[in-house]
Design a protein around this motif. Sequence first.
Motif, PDB file in Angstrom:
ATOM      1  N   MET A  89      46.661  37.783  14.441  1.00 11.32           N
ATOM      2  CA  MET A  89      45.741  38.874  14.747  1.00 11.32           C
ATOM      3  C   MET A  89      45.309  39.595  13.466  1.00 11.32           C
ATOM      4  N   GLY A  90      44.056  40.031  13.430  1.00 10.81           N
ATOM      5  CA  GLY A  90      43.549  40.718  12.247  1.00 10.81           C
ATOM      6  C   GLY A  90      44.100  42.117  12.088  1.00 10.81           C
ATOM      7  N   ARG A  91      44.250  42.847  13.188  1.00 12.46           N
ATOM      8  CA  ARG A  91      44.741  44.218  13.139  1.00 12.46           C
ATOM      9  C   ARG A  91      46.269  44.212  13.056  1.00 12.46           C
ATOM     10  N   VAL A  92      46.794  45.011  12.138  1.00 12.39           N
ATOM     11  CA  VAL A  92      48.232  44.981  11.880  1.00 12.39           C
ATOM     12  C   VAL A  92      49.034  45.415  13.105  1.00 12.39           C
ATOM     13  N   ASN A  93      48.478  46.324  13.927  1.00 10.17           N
ATOM     14  CA  ASN A  93      49.230  46.806  15.086  1.00 10.17           C
ATOM     15  C   ASN A  93      49.120  45.869  16.285  1.00 10.17           C
ATOM     16  N   GLU A  94      48.372  44.788  16.152  1.00  7.34           N
ATOM     17  CA  GLU A  94      48.280  43.792  17.219  1.00  7.34           C
ATOM     18  C   GLU A  94      49.054  42.525  16.876  1.00  7.34           C
ATOM     19  N   ARG A  95      49.515  42.453  15.656  1.00  8.57           N
ATOM     20  CA  ARG A  95      50.230  41.267  15.199  1.00  8.57           C
ATOM     21  C   ARG A  95      51.722  41.380  15.471  1.00  8.57           C
ATOM     22  N   ILE A  96      52.396  40.245  15.616  1.00  7.38           N
ATOM     23  CA  ILE A  96      53.847  40.237  15.499  1.00  7.38           C
ATOM     24  C   ILE A  96      54.166  39.901  14.050  1.00  7.38           C
ATOM     25  N   HIS A  97      55.172  40.559  13.506  1.00  9.76           N
ATOM     26  CA  HIS A  97      55.436  40.446  12.075  1.00  9.76           C
ATOM     27  C   HIS A  97      56.714  39.677  11.752  1.00  9.76           C
ATOM     28  N   ALA A  98      57.619  39.611  12.709  1.00  9.84           N
ATOM     29  CA  ALA A  98      58.865  38.873  12.499  1.00  9.84           C
ATOM     30  C   ALA A  98      59.466  38.542  13.855  1.00  9.84           C
ATOM     31  N   LEU A 215      59.491  38.929   4.829  1.00 10.45           N
ATOM     32  CA  LEU A 215      58.095  39.239   5.136  1.00 10.45           C
ATOM     33  C   LEU A 215      57.224  38.835   3.962  1.00 10.45           C
ATOM     34  N   ASN A 216      56.061  38.272   4.246  1.00  8.19           N
ATOM     35  CA  ASN A 216      55.238  37.707   3.177  1.00  8.19           C
ATOM     36  C   ASN A 216      54.162  38.665   2.664  1.00  8.19           C
ATOM     37  N   GLU A 217      54.209  39.932   3.071  1.00  6.72           N
ATOM     38  CA  GLU A 217      53.262  40.920   2.571  1.00  6.72           C
ATOM     39  C   GLU A 217      54.026  42.141   2.105  1.00  6.72           C
ATOM     40  N   GLU A 218      53.785  42.582   0.884  1.00  2.00           N
ATOM     41  CA  GLU A 218      54.512  43.719   0.342  1.00  2.00           C
ATOM     42  C   GLU A 218      54.240  44.985   1.143  1.00  2.00           C
ATOM     43  N   GLY A 219      53.017  45.130   1.654  1.00  2.00           N
ATOM     44  CA  GLY A 219      52.699  46.301   2.456  1.00  2.00           C
ATOM     45  C   GLY A 219      53.531  46.365   3.720  1.00  2.00           C
ATOM     46  N   LEU A 220      53.744  45.203   4.351  1.00  2.93           N
ATOM     47  CA  LEU A 220      54.575  45.148   5.552  1.00  2.93           C
ATOM     48  C   LEU A 220      56.036  45.443   5.221  1.00  2.93           C
ATOM     49  N   GLN A 221      56.471  45.009   4.060  1.00  2.65           N
ATOM     50  CA  GLN A 221      57.849  45.284   3.662  1.00  2.65           C
ATOM     51  C   GLN A 221      58.089  46.794   3.562  1.00  2.65           C
ATOM     52  N   GLY A 222      57.189  47.472   2.900  1.00  6.56           N
ATOM     53  CA  GLY A 222      57.319  48.919   2.771  1.00  6.56           C
ATOM     54  C   GLY A 222      57.216  49.626   4.104  1.00  6.56           C
ATOM     55  N   LEU A 223      56.329  49.135   4.968  1.00  8.08           N
ATOM     56  CA  LEU A 223      56.153  49.737   6.291  1.00  8.08           C
ATOM     57  C   LEU A 223      57.415  49.583   7.122  1.00  8.08           C
ATOM     58  N   LEU A 224      58.034  48.406   7.057  1.00  4.61           N
ATOM     59  CA  LEU A 224      59.263  48.170   7.809  1.00  4.61           C
ATOM     60  C   LEU A 224      60.382  49.084   7.344  1.00  4.61           C
ATOM     61  N   VAL A 225      60.588  49.148   6.045  1.00  3.22           N
ATOM     62  CA  VAL A 225      61.681  49.947   5.503  1.00  3.22           C
ATOM     63  C   VAL A 225      61.497  51.428   5.827  1.00  3.22           C
ATOM     64  N   SER A 226      60.258  51.909   5.767  1.00  3.55           N
ATOM     65  CA  SER A 226      60.014  53.330   6.052  1.00  3.55           C
ATOM     66  C   SER A 226      60.122  53.628   7.540  1.00  3.55           C
ATOM     67  N   THR A 227      59.794  52.662   8.389  1.00  3.88           N
ATOM     68  CA  THR A 227      59.879  52.869   9.834  1.00  3.88           C
ATOM     69  C   THR A 227      61.319  52.924  10.300  1.00  3.88           C
ATOM     70  N   GLU A 228      62.202  52.177   9.647  1.00  6.29           N
ATOM     71  CA  GLU A 228      63.620  52.189  10.005  1.00  6.29           C
ATOM     72  C   GLU A 228      64.214  53.484   9.469  1.00  6.29           C
ATOM     73  N   GLN A 229      64.098  54.545  10.245  1.00  7.45           N
ATOM     74  CA  GLN A 229      64.300  55.914   9.781  1.00  7.45           C
ATOM     75  C   GLN A 229      65.697  56.219   9.271  1.00  7.45           C
ATOM     76  N   SER A 230      66.720  55.526   9.814  1.00  6.60           N
ATOM     77  CA  SER A 230      68.087  55.884   9.453  1.00  6.60           C
ATOM     78  C   SER A 230      68.541  55.262   8.147  1.00  6.60           C
ATOM     79  N   GLY A 231      67.783  54.307   7.622  1.00 10.65           N
ATOM     80  CA  GLY A 231      68.212  53.594   6.425  1.00 10.65           C
ATOM     81  C   GLY A 231      67.740  54.249   5.136  1.00 10.65           C
ATOM     82  N   ILE A 232      68.201  55.457   4.863  1.00 14.27           N
ATOM     83  CA  ILE A 232      67.772  56.173   3.661  1.00 14.27           C
ATOM     84  C   ILE A 232      68.143  55.404   2.405  1.00 14.27           C
TER      85      ILE A 232
END
Length: 242
Positions: A89-98, A215-232
């Motif tokens: 999917m083109g839109r990031v919020n419609e794609r599965i990422h992992a 993950l094969n996109e650096e932007g997705l990597q950062g998004l994942l890490v920031s979304t996982e709120q407890s992993g400071i």
Amino acid sequence: MGRANAGKTTVLQRVCNSTERPEVFDGKGNKIDGDVLQGTLNRGIHNIEQELVFRSNPGFVFHDSCGFEAGSTRQFDEMRKFVVEHGTMGRVNERIHAIWFCIPMTDYHRTVTVAEQKFFNECNTGHVPVIVLLTKVEVLNLPAFEGLLGQGLALDEAKERVAEKQGELLEKWLAHIKHELGKCKFPPKGYVSLQKMHQESAECSALIQCTADVLNEEGLQGLLVSTEQSGIALCVQYAVHR
């Protein structure tokens, strides 16, 4: 993905730091009534299109694929169609990422069955990485303990060495799984072992770290890490690394 009773929901709860059941939505954002959902689950009906969201962390949207491990060609084909379509999917919020593929150690004598071989040989997930999760690793404690007693160790000595023996058993079965799945056409990109996920204090930083790594996109990597709120600590590590 994974077999029934593989601990999938429990893992998602730990990732989202929650003890509640997820809210379920259809693919168009409409919430599904809980009684209706439970009725379909009781009849063994699962819809991979449905979105599972925890109120504690709505940044994660999960999809649960069930049933094809029982040999249903139709459900396997529906799962594969969903993965192919939503993996591009083109839109990031419609794609599965992992994809997290759970193999429970409660079935350590049959870790790689026809179902696993079918998935990793026939389901080309494209750019969507698949990570194998070895769940319920703590159940290896019992065969480890029994094995030590079988070697003639005294009870107290067996208790002292059981953790070490459990680790050896885990390494053995992990090596077996890697060997078998490594021969498949579309092998997984990573492996993570998880134990005691039923405890609220359990944490999933290793799972998030492994997912970010594959993950094969650096932007997705950062998004994942920031979304996982407890992993400071993981956020700091990722920021320093980048």
